[in-house]
Design an enzyme around this catalytic site. Structure first.
Site, short mmCIF file in Angstrom:
data_model
loop_
_atom_site.label_atom_id
_atom_site.label_comp_id
_atom_site.label_asym_id
_atom_site.label_seq_id
_atom_site.Cartn_x
_atom_site.Cartn_y
_atom_site.Cartn_z
N GLU A 269 59.76 -61.39 37.69
CA GLU A 269 61.05 -61.26 36.99
C GLU A 269 62.05 -60.48 37.85
OE1 GLU A 269 62.35 -58.38 33.42
OE2 GLU A 269 60.77 -59.80 32.86
N SER B 133 56.02 -60.53 26.33
CA SER B 133 57.28 -60.73 27.03
C SER B 133 58.21 -61.63 26.22
CB SER B 133 57.03 -61.36 28.40
OG SER B 133 58.27 -61.60 29.06
N HIS C 52 54.00 -60.66 36.09
CA HIS C 52 55.12 -61.35 35.46
C HIS C 52 56.41 -60.56 35.68
CE1 HIS C 52 57.95 -61.40 32.06
NE2 HIS C 52 57.66 -62.68 31.90
N ASN C 53 56.34 -59.24 35.45
CA ASN C 53 57.53 -58.42 35.60
C ASN C 53 57.98 -58.32 37.05
OD1 ASN C 53 57.11 -58.02 32.86
ND2 ASN C 53 57.55 -55.84 32.94
N LYS D 188 50.78 -59.29 32.97
CA LYS D 188 52.13 -58.93 32.53
C LYS D 188 52.86 -58.16 33.62
CE LYS D 188 55.59 -58.27 29.62
NZ LYS D 188 56.32 -57.08 30.03
#
Length: 484
Positions: free
Chosen positions: A192, A130, A188-189, A185
């Site tokens: 986000e 990222s 995480h997104n 990940k």
């Protein structure tokens, strides 16, 4: 062909090129390969000119240039393209060689690939990367998982090129087995998505509710970036609002209000439903993008569906402070929900996730990097078994300090007809989570009434189920086992 390279990278789009240059900067010799070999030649002649990067015009040549164990990283489109490259590379490899997928792959695909390659004596790493173009070039957040035996062979490279935080600590460490790296990940997104939606709601409240100009809002975000909201996304929002088009007007006002998405947010929401974890804020962020895509319908609806005027009167500075508090509290909820999901996934998929370590990996280099993440790491370092971030003393105190402004903003938005789905669902989750007695007793009674789905009783031990013949016409047979 003399082996001389430390690692190969397949895929010369923007992320691949910048990762190669980053690796070169840190003293690693990289072989660059792309399916369209003209891209290799162009890269070596331009962006990589004067570096130690080696161009390969075939997979066989690429593999032959690598030191053992061979390390090959793929930065290609998720899905079939990854599987296709694996099959193309396999005939040239030998046991112990390492394949790495650095794209945004679904964690289940990484689980499958770890097992598939293990059967052939190879090691597979699925790693989240990222930070976008800038992060890839100067230091991304890297989240590797898969076959742990491969980690010692890539650790120096990954930690060398990753972002660093206080004390030169790398924003990269081993996440866990199987698809753990890509799972983290994915979450995480999802976070986000939530962060971006919250910022957009703050922007709309200031723009439509308070009538603020882009320059005025840019100044607000600049001020917010000095405090608890200090983060990459707040920083770039400040810059976006200050950017002028060629005619001197704010560029942001010229951009069509329809948002795209690549799927990782959707994957997060789907997985949360499978695990029964309410990541309500991320879900609203995903659905808000879907609503934005309904542009033509919204334009027509605005003409026919009337509501209150959005103008908010009163002390503007005071309401801007309340918006900041609402953004901060909602952000806390988003991260709390994200960690709830990772905790459930760790139990379901038998991963051992280091929650504090994940916060550290996100502390720099990635899109959601923020000062705020340091506090999350402290919370899990203090109590590794913390069930929910909201129960940590620091975050509990922060919610208490900012809660009044949060409620003021959600109430005013509803009164003025300004949509704030992420602010609203965050507050609803907070109130639901802190409520000992929810109305689900009535809901379960309804389920038992029409479907004989049974219920538990407050005056009996947990696990005992009961069924009532509500109408007098039903029987005593229940439907399926009661589950929550």
């Amino acid at each position: 062909m003399e082996p001389q390279a430390d690692i190969a990278l397949i895929g010369l789009a923007v992320m691949g090129q910048n990762l190669i240059l980053n690796m070169n900067d840190h003293g690693f010799t990289v072989v660059a390969y792309n399916r369209t070999v003209e891209k290799v030649d162009a890269f070596i002649a331009n962006e990589a000119k004067g570096t130690k990067v080696i161009g390969a015009r075939s997979i066989e040549e690429m593999v032959g240039l690598l030191k053992r164990p061979r390390r090959i990283m793929m930065m290609v489109k998720a899905g079939k393209a990854v599987d296709d490259f694996i099959e193309q590379v396999l005939p040239f490899l030998e046991p112990g060689d390492i394949l790495i997928d650095g794209g945004n792959s679904l964690y289940g695909d990484s689980e499958r690939r770890v097992k598939y390659l293990a059967e052939k004596g190879m090691l597979f790493i699925g790693t989240g990367v990222s930070g976008g173009e800038e992060g890839a070039r100067h230091g991304p957040s890297i989240m590797p998982g898969g076959a742990k035996e491969a980690w010692p062979h890539v650790k120096a490279i990954f930690q060398g090129i990753s972002a660093k935080v206080e004390g030169n600590v790398p924003c990269c460490d081993w996440v866990g087995d199987g698809g753990a790296g890509h799972y983290v990940k994915m979450v995480h997104n999802g976070i986000e998505y939530g962060d971006m939606q919250l910022i957009c709601e703050a922007y709309q409240l200031m723009r439509d509710g308070l009538g603020m100009t882009a320059d005025e809002m840019s100044a607000v975000f600049a001020e917010w970036n000095k405090g608890v909201l200090d983060s990459y996304l707040i920083e770039i929002t400040r810059d976006i609002l200050a950017k002028k088009d060629e005619d001197g007007t704010p560029l942001v006002d010229k951009i069509l209000d329809t948002a795209g998405q690549k799927g990782t947010g959707k994957w997060t929401v789907i997985n949360s439903a499978e695990l029964g974890i309410p990541i309500t804020l991320m879900a609203e962020a995903v659905y808000s993008r879907c609503v934005s895509a309904m542009k033509d319908e919204r334009v027509k609806a605005q003409r026919k569906l009337k509501g209150p005027r959005p103008a908010i009167s009163g002390d503007r500075a005071k309401f801007v402070e309340a918006i900041r508090d609402a953004l901060y509290c909602s952000k806390l909820i988003s991260y709390a929900q994200g960690y709830m999901l990772m905790r459930a996934a760790a139990a379901e998929y038998k991963w051992s996730l280091n929650n504090g370590g994940i916060a550290l990996m996100w502390r720099g280099g990635c899109i959601i990097r923020s000062a705020f993440l340091g506090k999350i790491k402290e919370a899990f370092d203090k109590n590794p078994k913390l069930t929910n971030l909201l129960l940590d003393d620091y975050f509990r105190g922060e919610i208490k300090r900012c809660q009044k402004g949060w409620r003021t903003v959600v109430a005013m938005a509803a009164k003025k007809g300004i949509p704030v789905p992420a602010f609203s669902t965050a507050l609803a989750f907070f109130d639901g989570y802190r409520t000992a007695n929810l109305p689900a007793n009535l809901l379960q009674a309804q389920r038992d009434y029409f479907g004989a789905h049974t219920y538990e009783r407050v005056d009996k031990p947990r696990g005992q189920t009961f069924h009532t013949n509500w109408t007098g016409r039903g029987g005593t047979t229940s439907s399926s086992t009661y589950s929550v």
